[in-house]
Write a protein that holds these residues in place. Structure first.
Motif, PDB file in Angstrom:
ATOM      1  N   ALA A 188     -48.266 -91.834 -91.333  1.00 51.73           N
ATOM      2  CA  ALA A 188     -47.053 -91.921 -90.516  1.00 51.73           C
ATOM      3  C   ALA A 188     -47.379 -92.478 -89.129  1.00 51.73           C
ATOM      4  N   PHE A 189     -46.333 -92.734 -88.349  1.00 53.36           N
ATOM      5  CA  PHE A 189     -46.439 -93.106 -86.946  1.00 53.36           C
ATOM      6  C   PHE A 189     -45.993 -91.911 -86.109  1.00 53.36           C
ATOM      7  N   ALA A 190     -46.548 -91.773 -84.908  1.00 54.73           N
ATOM      8  CA  ALA A 190     -46.139 -90.679 -84.023  1.00 54.73           C
ATOM      9  C   ALA A 190     -46.342 -91.092 -82.579  1.00 54.73           C
ATOM     10  N   GLY A 191     -45.553 -90.469 -81.692  1.00 58.65           N
ATOM     11  CA  GLY A 191     -45.695 -90.753 -80.275  1.00 58.65           C
ATOM     12  C   GLY A 191     -44.727 -89.914 -79.470  1.00 58.65           C
ATOM     13  N   VAL A 192     -44.690 -90.196 -78.186  1.00 61.70           N
ATOM     14  CA  VAL A 192     -43.844 -89.455 -77.255  1.00 61.70           C
ATOM     15  C   VAL A 192     -43.053 -90.449 -76.412  1.00 61.70           C
ATOM     16  N   HIS A 193     -41.739 -90.209 -76.284  1.00 66.24           N
ATOM     17  CA  HIS A 193     -40.936 -90.986 -75.345  1.00 66.24           C
ATOM     18  C   HIS A 193     -39.845 -90.097 -74.780  1.00 66.24           C
ATOM     19  N   ALA A 194     -39.653 -90.191 -73.471  1.00 65.64           N
ATOM     20  CA  ALA A 194     -38.616 -89.434 -72.760  1.00 65.64           C
ATOM     21  C   ALA A 194     -38.682 -87.949 -73.094  1.00 65.64           C
ATOM     22  N   GLY A 195     -39.898 -87.428 -73.198  1.00 63.49           N
ATOM     23  CA  GLY A 195     -40.096 -86.020 -73.449  1.00 63.49           C
ATOM     24  C   GLY A 195     -39.869 -85.581 -74.881  1.00 63.49           C
ATOM     25  N   GLN A 196     -39.666 -86.527 -75.793  1.00 64.69           N
ATOM     26  CA  GLN A 196     -39.429 -86.224 -77.204  1.00 64.69           C
ATOM     27  C   GLN A 196     -40.663 -86.586 -78.033  1.00 64.69           C
ATOM     28  N   LEU A 197     -41.050 -85.683 -78.924  1.00 63.73           N
ATOM     29  CA  LEU A 197     -42.057 -86.009 -79.919  1.00 63.73           C
ATOM     30  C   LEU A 197     -41.377 -86.752 -81.057  1.00 63.73           C
ATOM     31  N   LEU A 198     -41.955 -87.861 -81.471  1.00 67.37           N
ATOM     32  CA  LEU A 198     -41.373 -88.693 -82.519  1.00 67.37           C
ATOM     33  C   LEU A 198     -42.350 -88.848 -83.668  1.00 67.37           C
ATOM     34  N   ALA A 199     -41.847 -88.819 -84.883  1.00 61.73           N
ATOM     35  CA  ALA A 199     -42.632 -89.068 -86.086  1.00 61.73           C
ATOM     36  C   ALA A 199     -41.827 -89.990 -86.984  1.00 61.73           C
ATOM     37  N   ALA A 200     -42.497 -90.960 -87.616  1.00 56.29           N
ATOM     38  CA  ALA A 200     -41.762 -91.983 -88.353  1.00 56.29           C
ATOM     39  C   ALA A 200     -42.583 -92.506 -89.521  1.00 56.29           C
ATOM     40  N   GLY A 201     -41.877 -92.869 -90.587  1.00 59.25           N
ATOM     41  CA  GLY A 201     -42.488 -93.581 -91.695  1.00 59.25           C
ATOM     42  C   GLY A 201     -43.531 -92.778 -92.445  1.00 59.25           C
ATOM     43  N   GLY A 202     -44.499 -93.500 -93.008  1.00 61.61           N
ATOM     44  CA  GLY A 202     -45.535 -92.894 -93.821  1.00 61.61           C
ATOM     45  C   GLY A 202     -45.189 -92.952 -95.300  1.00 61.61           C
ATOM     46  N   ALA A 203     -46.052 -92.382 -96.124  1.00 59.77           N
ATOM     47  CA  ALA A 203     -45.890 -92.469 -97.572  1.00 59.77           C
ATOM     48  C   ALA A 203     -46.228 -91.130 -98.217  1.00 59.77           C
ATOM     49  N   ASN A 204     -45.588 -90.875 -99.358  1.00 55.24           N
ATOM     50  CA  ASN A 204     -45.899 -89.673-100.128  1.00 55.24           C
ATOM     51  C   ASN A 204     -45.515 -89.896-101.588  1.00 55.24           C
ATOM     52  N   PHE A 205     -45.613 -88.829-102.362  1.00 55.94           N
ATOM     53  CA  PHE A 205     -45.207 -88.832-103.763  1.00 55.94           C
ATOM     54  C   PHE A 205     -44.015 -87.880-103.875  1.00 55.94           C
ATOM     55  N   PRO A 206     -42.797 -88.389-103.680  1.00 57.32           N
ATOM     56  CA  PRO A 206     -41.640 -87.503-103.488  1.00 57.32           C
ATOM     57  C   PRO A 206     -41.243 -86.699-104.720  1.00 57.32           C
ATOM     58  N   ASP A 207     -41.751 -87.064-105.904  1.00 63.22           N
ATOM     59  CA  ASP A 207     -41.477 -86.244-107.080  1.00 63.22           C
ATOM     60  C   ASP A 207     -42.565 -85.209-107.316  1.00 63.22           C
ATOM     61  N   GLY A 208     -43.588 -85.200-106.435  1.00 63.85           N
ATOM     62  CA  GLY A 208     -44.654 -84.230-106.551  1.00 63.85           C
ATOM     63  C   GLY A 208     -45.666 -84.540-107.626  1.00 63.85           C
ATOM     64  N   VAL A 209     -45.528 -85.675-108.312  1.00 61.51           N
ATOM     65  CA  VAL A 209     -46.462 -86.058-109.374  1.00 61.51           C
ATOM     66  C   VAL A 209     -47.563 -86.927-108.775  1.00 61.51           C
ATOM     67  N   MET A 210     -48.809 -86.518-108.963  1.00 60.34           N
ATOM     68  CA  MET A 210     -49.933 -87.246-108.387  1.00 60.34           C
ATOM     69  C   MET A 210     -50.157 -88.583-109.103  1.00 60.34           C
ATOM     70  N   PRO A 211     -50.779 -89.539-108.424  1.00 62.17           N
ATOM     71  CA  PRO A 211     -50.912 -90.872-109.022  1.00 62.17           C
ATOM     72  C   PRO A 211     -51.731 -90.883-110.308  1.00 62.17           C
ATOM     73  N   TRP A 212     -52.728 -89.991-110.412  1.00 56.39           N
ATOM     74  CA  TRP A 212     -53.528 -89.970-111.636  1.00 56.39           C
ATOM     75  C   TRP A 212     -52.759 -89.384-112.809  1.00 56.39           C
ATOM     76  N   ASN A 213     -51.584 -88.804-112.518  1.00 50.64           N
ATOM     77  CA  ASN A 213     -50.693 -88.326-113.582  1.00 50.64           C
ATOM     78  C   ASN A 213     -49.462 -89.216-113.727  1.00 50.64           C
ATOM     79  N   GLY A 214     -49.515 -90.393-113.152  1.00 52.34           N
ATOM     80  CA  GLY A 214     -48.422 -91.348-113.285  1.00 52.34           C
ATOM     81  C   GLY A 214     -47.421 -91.351-112.155  1.00 52.34           C
ATOM     82  N   GLY A 215     -47.663 -90.586-111.084  1.00 52.85           N
ATOM     83  CA  GLY A 215     -46.745 -90.551-109.961  1.00 52.85           C
ATOM     84  C   GLY A 215     -46.724 -91.867-109.194  1.00 52.85           C
ATOM     85  N   THR A 216     -45.620 -92.130-108.516  1.00 46.11           N
ATOM     86  CA  THR A 216     -45.446 -93.371-107.752  1.00 46.11           C
ATOM     87  C   THR A 216     -45.427 -93.066-106.267  1.00 46.11           C
ATOM     88  N   LYS A 217     -46.252 -93.766-105.521  1.00 47.28           N
ATOM     89  CA  LYS A 217     -46.300 -93.624-104.072  1.00 47.28           C
ATOM     90  C   LYS A 217     -45.117 -94.361-103.453  1.00 47.28           C
TER      91      LYS A 217
END
Length: 346
Positions: A37-66
């Motif tokens: 992910a991306f992260a930073g600070v602006h105007a006193g706010q912590l920001l986090a953005a983007g990144g990647a995961n396996f939203p169905d919880g299935v790992m790639p070696w079991n056929g999950g899609t990133k």
């Protein structure tokens, strides 16, 4: 900060005598969390953005899609009981670039998705509840899994790969003048050793530090194979200087690395010790060890251990004299929504 503290955890004592501390912050509002992910600070706010995961919880070696994401979250630490909230979206799903907090906002540099890597550079701002992006001159080439840090009046980046299936990594080094960002990126002397991905970077004074990561080469099937690195480098005055090797290899440790005074902290990281295990499902998690480089002594020290599951492939954001660690992964494919403030020993 008291309104956000769930726990304050001291790590083991460091070589300079005092303990580093962790302040546990509210978790990212995603049950899995994100790597890259991306992260930073602006105007006193912590920001986090983007990144990647396996939203169905299935790992790639079991056929999950990133899946790559475009969500942006904000946290206001000045409000008692504050939690992360949705702040908008990135212009496109993106992950594994560099994010640097600067006076004007948060620089989002490079990154990519499943099919291609980006040269795009944007300034992300968040003021009065409004998320905005300003396009800046692009990198000279697409890059993801690169490392970067703010050094004086410049943003520096080094390394990375140009395509998702690259079998060699870049050693190229670029910098951007922060008070004249429209002038674009200046190519600087390349890292004099192997090109690399997933290195850790930091800035102290006018010096840019780059440590560890992985170099790449094609294996017998033509796929990229990683070589884990322990070397450390300082760029200052237009010249790279090799420093003593780290006590162990480290790839994908949080970057930019926390800095306190004249010390750089490498927190966790993949040390390569579990390469070749029978299945990624058997991975025991990444090292919890913290390493400290003392720039005055030019030496490395063991500086304690994390008291939470050790994350890798994650960004940091500067906050209250420390670094906020945002999400990441704690085993191959397994993300974490955890967020904490790492306060290095003084």
């Amino acid at each position: 900060m008291r309104a956000l503290v769930a726990a304050v955890i001291a790590t083991m004592s460091t070589a300079c005598g005092g303990p580093s501390r962790l302040v546990i912050l509210p978790s990212i509002p995603d049950k899995f969390g994100f790597a890259g992910a991306f992260a930073g600070v602006h105007a006193g706010q912590l920001l986090a953005a983007g990144g990647a995961n396996f939203p169905d919880g299935v790992m790639p070696w079991n056929g999950g899609t990133k899946v790559w994401h475009d969500g942006v979250f904000a946290l206001d630490p000045a409000v008692r009981g504050s939690a992360w909230r949705s702040a908008g979206r990135l212009p496109a799903p993106n992950g594994y670039g560099v994010s640097l907090t600067v006076q004007q906002g948060v620089l989002l540099i490079g990154g990519g998705n499943a099919t291609r890597h980006f040269s795009d550079v944007r300034l992300m701002t968040y003021a009065d509840g409004k998320l905005a992006f300003r396009d800046l001159p692009a990198l000279p080439t697409p890059l993801a899994q690169l490392a970067g840090a703010v050094v004086g009046g410049h943003a520096h980046v080094v390394g990375g790969i140009e395509t998702p299936n690259a079998t060699s990594a870049s050693a190229r080094h670029f910098r951007l003048r922060l008070d004249a960002m429209t002038q674009g990126w200046e190519e600087m002397p390349p890292l004099p050793e192997a090109g690399r991905i997933l290195a850790t970077a930091a800035g102290i004074g006018d010096a840019f530090y780059v440590v560890g990561g992985c170099s790449l080469a094609p294996d017998s099937t033509g796929k990229p194979a990683r070589m884990y690195l322990r070397d450390a480098w300082r760029f200052s005055g237009g010249v790279w200087t090799q420093l003593p090797d780290m006590p162990r290899a480290s790839a994908a440790a949080a970057s930019p690395a926390p800095v306190a005074g004249r010390s750089v902290y490498v927190v966790s990281g993949d040390d390569g010790s579990q390469v070749g295990i029978s299945s990624p499902a058997n991975h025991r998690g990444f090292t919890s060890e913290i390493l400290r480089y003392d720039a005055d002594e030019n030496t490395w020290h063991r500086a304690g251990e994390l008291a939470v599951p050790a994350p890798v492939t994650l960004p940091t954001a500067p906050w209250k004299g420390g670094s906020v660690f945002v999400s990441g992964e704690v085993r191959p494919g397994v993300r974490t929504p955890q967020v904490f403030l790492f306060l290095p020993a003084p």
